[in-house]
Design an enzyme around this catalytic site. Structure first.
Site, PDB file in Angstrom:
ATOM      1  CG  HIS A  79      35.044  35.055  32.574  1.00 25.55           C
ATOM      2  ND1 HIS A  79      34.703  34.737  33.867  1.00 25.55           N
ATOM      3  CD2 HIS A  79      36.023  35.995  32.683  1.00 25.55           C
ATOM      4  CE1 HIS A  79      35.425  35.457  34.714  1.00 25.55           C
ATOM      5  NE2 HIS A  79      36.247  36.210  34.014  1.00 25.55           N
ATOM      6  CD  GLU A  80      38.566  36.927  29.861  1.00 29.11           C
ATOM      7  OE1 GLU A  80      38.512  38.166  29.928  1.00 29.11           O
ATOM      8  OE2 GLU A  80      39.029  36.239  30.776  1.00 29.11           O
ATOM      9  CG  HIS A  86      31.326  46.013  32.767  1.00 34.36           C
ATOM     10  ND1 HIS A  86      31.762  45.566  33.987  1.00 34.36           N
ATOM     11  CD2 HIS A  86      30.733  47.219  33.019  1.00 34.36           C
ATOM     12  CE1 HIS A  86      31.455  46.438  34.921  1.00 34.36           C
ATOM     13  NE2 HIS A  86      30.836  47.460  34.359  1.00 34.36           N
ATOM     14  CG  HIS A 141      36.031  40.798  31.943  1.00 32.97           C
ATOM     15  ND1 HIS A 141      35.736  41.330  33.177  1.00 32.97           N
ATOM     16  CD2 HIS A 141      36.682  39.625  32.179  1.00 32.97           C
ATOM     17  CE1 HIS A 141      36.175  40.496  34.115  1.00 32.97           C
ATOM     18  NE2 HIS A 141      36.744  39.456  33.537  1.00 32.97           N
TER      19      HIS A 141
END
Length: 636
Positions: free
Chosen positions: A427-428, A434, A431
Site C-alpha cells: 500500500h505505502e 505514484h 503511494h
C-alpha cells in the site's frame, strides 16, 4: 506543501493517524540476518538501538543538521524578495517572476517541513525534533503570510487583464495556475485579510498538534494479560495483535482497556475535536463557502454530490456488510458477535507468518503486471533506505508515505510479521511510486497529486497482491483466510471510512447549525452510526462509542471519504489491468505520471474510471458480494 499519504487499511479502524495505519507489535527485535525472525521482547527498542539497515536514510534530504539550518536561513533571507513584488503584479513579467520565486521558496520550505517532521516521528518524545518540527511549521506560516498577497493582487486586475495573462505566451506554463486562481476568486480575500488568515496558521494547527502529542507521546495504556496469563504492555502497536487473539477474553480486555483509557481523557479530546471543527467553520465562513464540506471539496473541484452519493450508495449496500458479519459470527462459532471479535481469526489452526524479507519478495512478484519499470522503482525503494521498518519506543504509530520533490519518497512502517503488514508495505509503496512517477514527469508546481487521487495507487497494489495470492492458494483454509482478509478490506476501507465520513458530516453540520457538541454528543453520534452500519445481528458494545476519540484523521477533516472512492477506483483499475493487460497498464501508468496536471476527476476519467458517477462504488460492492459467495461456498 507535499501531502502526507497514510494507510487506511486496518489502521483507521483501529488506531489511525492523518493519518495512520497500524503499529507493529509492542515488543520485538529486528529480524536477525540468519532467520529474519524477530525474538519477542518485553520492551520496545530505543531509537538509537535500531540497526541502520532498518531505518530510512534522511540524509538523502539533508546531510546533517547544519545543512537544514542553512536552508532554513536561506528561506528566511528570501522572504524579503517576496515583499519587493507587492503592488507590482500588473504585467506578465512580474507575475512570472513571483511564480518562479514562489516555487523556489515553497520547495525549500517543503523540504524543511518534511525532514523535521520525519525526524520528529522517529521519536515523538525527543525534544530536539519537537522543537525542529515546530520551527518548520512556523517558517511555513511565515512563507504563507509573505506570499498571501499574490493571489488577491493578481485577482484585483480587471477581467480583461486577467484573460490577457492567461493567454500570454510567456506565461503558458502557468496557465493552469491562473485559471485556477480565477476559479478560486469568489473565495479569495483582500490582501490584508489573506495575510491575517496566514498569520492564524499556527493557531489553526493547534488541535491536531495537541491531539498528536496526547495520542502518540502522553497517552499510556494499562498492562493486560496475554493468552499465557502474563502481564504485557498494551500499546497502539500491540492492540491489533490482541484483537487478533484466539482468546476472546484477551480481545475483550484489550478492547475495554483501550477505550477506558480514551474515556478517561474524553473531556480533553472532546474539546480538542470541537476546537478543530470550529476552526474549520471559521475558515469556511471567512472564505464565503456554504459549508465546511463544500470548502474542502472545492480545492479538488469535487461536487458535494460525490460525497453524499458515496454515503447513499453505501447505505444501500449495508445488507452486504451485515451479511458478512453473520458469516463471521458463524465461522467464529459464537452466540454473540462483539465489536472486539471483528479481527479474530476465522480459520482455526491457520496462521500466516510473513517476515519482512518474504513480504518484499511477494510484493515484487504480485506487481509484475505493472511492468519492468515499475518493478525497478519498487526494488530501488527496497534496497536504498526509503523505508523505516520497525516500531521503536515513541515512534509515530501507523504507516505513511511522504517526501519532498527532488528526492525520493519515504515510507514509515511499524512492521509486524503478518499478512496485514505485507499489505501495508505494498500500500505505502503504491503511494511512494505514484509520487516518484509524478515528480519524474511533472514540474514542481504540477507534480503534487490530490488526496482524492492518493488512495488509488496504494489500493491498486493491494488488489494485485490479493489476486496474486488467491491464484496460487491450494489450501482451502488459506483461501478462506485470504478471502476473509480481502472482505475485511472492503469492510474497513469502504464501509468503515464511509461511516467515518458520515460522522464528520453530521458533527460539522450540527456545529454549523449552532449546536455545541459535548464529548457525550460525539459518543452518541458515533454509537448510533455503528448501530446503523453493523445492524442488529451483532452486539455493538458500548465502549465503541469512544472510538471517535482515537481517530487522528478527524483532524484532517473530510479526508477519509477518499479512501472509499480511491478503493473503488482501484478496484476498477485492477480489473482492467488483469483483463486487458498492456493497454490498461499504459493508461494506469499515465495516470500515475499525471500528478496534479489536471483536476482529479478528469485525470481518472482519462485513464478509464469515471468517479463522477456511483458506478465504480457499485462495482466494488459487486466484487465484495462475490467474495462473500466464495466464502459461503467454502463454509457449507
Amino acid at each position: 506543501m507535499r501531502l502526507l499519504y497514510v494507510t487506511a487499511a486496518m489502521g483507521l479502524l483501529l488506531s489511525s493517524v492523518p493519518a495512520a495505519d497500524l503499529h507493529a507489535k509492542d515488543s520485538s527485535l529486528p529480524p536477525s540476518q540468519s532467520t529474519n525472525r524477530r525474538a519477542p521482547m518485553t520492551q520496545l527498542l530505543e531509537r538509537k538501538q535500531v540497526p541502520a539497515e532498518h531505518k530510512w536514510k534522511l540524509e538523502d534530504l539533508y546531510a546533517d543538521q547544519k545543512a537544514w539550518d542553512q536552508e532554513f536561513q536561506s528561506v528566511k533571507d528570501s522572504l524579503g524578495k517576496i515583499s519587493a513584488f507587492q503592488g507590482k503584479l500588473t504585467d506578465a513579467a512580474a507575475v512570472k517572476q513571483i511564480f518562479q520565486l514562489e516555487d523556489e521558496i515553497s520547495l525549500k520550505t517543503e523540504r524543511l517541513y518534511v525532514y523535521s517532521n520525519m525526524k520528529h516521528h522517529e521519536d515523538t518524545a525527543e525534544p530536539t525534533y519537537q522543537a525542529l518540527s515546530d520551527k518548520a511549521k512556523k517558517i511555513s506560516v511565515e512563507v504563507g503570510e509573505a506570499l498571501s498577497f499574490v493571489s488577491p493582487e493578481i485577482l484585483s486586475l480587471s477581467e480583461e487583464k486577467l484573460q490577457q495573462l492567461v493567454n500570454d505566451p510567456s506565461l503558458a506554463f502557468y496557465k493552469k495556475t491562473l485559471e485556477e486562481m480565477i476559479r478560486q476568486k469568489p473565495h479569495t480575500l483582500s490582501k490584508d485579510q489573506e495575510a491575517l488568515l496566514a498569520q492564524a496558521g499556527n493557531m489553526a494547527g493547534a488541535p491536531s498538534t495537541i491531539f498528536g502529542m496526547l495520542n502518540n507521546a502522553d497517552l499510556k495504556f494499562p498492562k493486560i494479560k496475554n493468552e499465557k496469563g502474563e502481564e504485557v504492555e498494551l500499546t497502539h502497536g500491540s492492540y491489533i495483535q490482541f484483537l487478533e487473539s484466539r482468546d476472546p477474553e484477551v480481545r475483550k480486555n484489550a478492547f475495554h482497556a483501550v477505550y477506558q483509557t480514551y474515556r478517561n481523557n474524553k473531556n480533553t479530546i472532546g474539546a480538542t475535536l470541537a476546537a478543530n471543527i470550529n476552526k474549520n467553520i471559521f475558515y469556511a465562513k471567512a472564505r464565503h463557502y456554504p459549508s465546511v464540506l463544500e470548502s474542502t471539496l472545492f480545492g479538488d473541484n469535487i461536487k458535494k454530490e460525490v460525497y453524499t452519493n458515496l454515503i447513499g450508495t453505501i447505505h444501500d449496500a449495508l445488507p452486504q456488510l451485515q451479511r458478512y458479519l453473520k458469516l463471521r459470527k458463524k465461522l467464529l462459532k459464537v452466540d454473540e458477535l462483539h465489536m472486539y471479535d471483528l479481527f479474530a481469526p476465522l480459520v482455526e489452526e491457520f496462521k500466516m507468518d510473513i517476515t519482512y524479507a518474504q513480504a518484499k519478495e511477494e510484493v515484487i512478484k504480485s506487481l509484475a503486471p505493472l511492468g519492468e519499470n515499475y518493478l525497478k522503482i519498487l526494488k530501488e525503494g527496497f534496497d536504498n533506505h526509503w523505508i523505516d521498518v520497525y516500531e521503536n519506543k515513541n515512534k509515530r504509530n501507523g504507516a505513511y508515505s511522504w517526501g519532498a520533490y527532488g528526492t525520493h519518497p519515504y515510507v514509515l512502517l511499524n512492521h509486524k510479521d503478518n499478512l496485514n503488514s505485507m499489505f501495508t508495505l505494498t500500500h505505502e509503496m503504491g503511494h511512494a511510486i505514484h509520487s516518484y512517477l509524478s515528480d519524474e514527469n511533472q514540474e514542481y508546481r504540477y507534480a503534487q497529486y490530490t488526496i482524492f487521487l492518493a488512495e488509488v495507487a496504494s489500493t491498486l497494489n493491494e488488489a494485485l497482491l490479493m489476486d496474486y495470492l488467491l491464484k496460487r492458494v491450494t489450501d482451502p483454509k488459506e483461501k478462506l483466510y485470504l478471502l476473509t482478509y480481502y472482505a475485511d478490506q472492503f469492510r474497513t476501507t469502504v464501509f468503515r471510512q464511509t461511516m467515518f465520513a458520515e460522522f464528520e458530516m453530521i458533527t460539522h453540520e450540527k456545529t454549523e447549525q449552532g449546536e455545541s457538541l459535548t464529548p457525550q454528543d460525539f459518543s452518541d453520534i458515533y454509537y448510533g452510526l455503528n448501530k446503523l452500519y453493523h445492524g442488529n445481528d451483532m452486539v455493538v458494545d458500548q465502549d465503541i462509542e469512544m472510538e471517535w476519540a482515537r481517530i487522528p484523521h478527524f483532524y484532517n477533516s473530510f479526508y477519509v471519504y477518499k479512501y472509499a472512492t480511491g478503493f473503488s477506483a482501484a478496484t476498477s483499475f485492477a480489473k482492467q489491468i488483469l483483463d486487458e493487460g498492456a493497454p490498461a497498464v499504459e493508461r494506469y501508468l499515465s495516470f500515475l505520471k499525471s500528478g496534479g496536471s489536471d483536476y482529479s476527476l478528469n485525470i481518472l476519467k482519462k485513464a478509464g474510471v469515471d468517479m463522477s458517477t456511483p458506478e465504480p462504488i457499485k462495482q466494488a460492492m459487486s466484487v465484495f458480494s462475490s467474495l462473500l459467495d466464495q466464502m459461503e461456498e467454502l463454509t457449507k
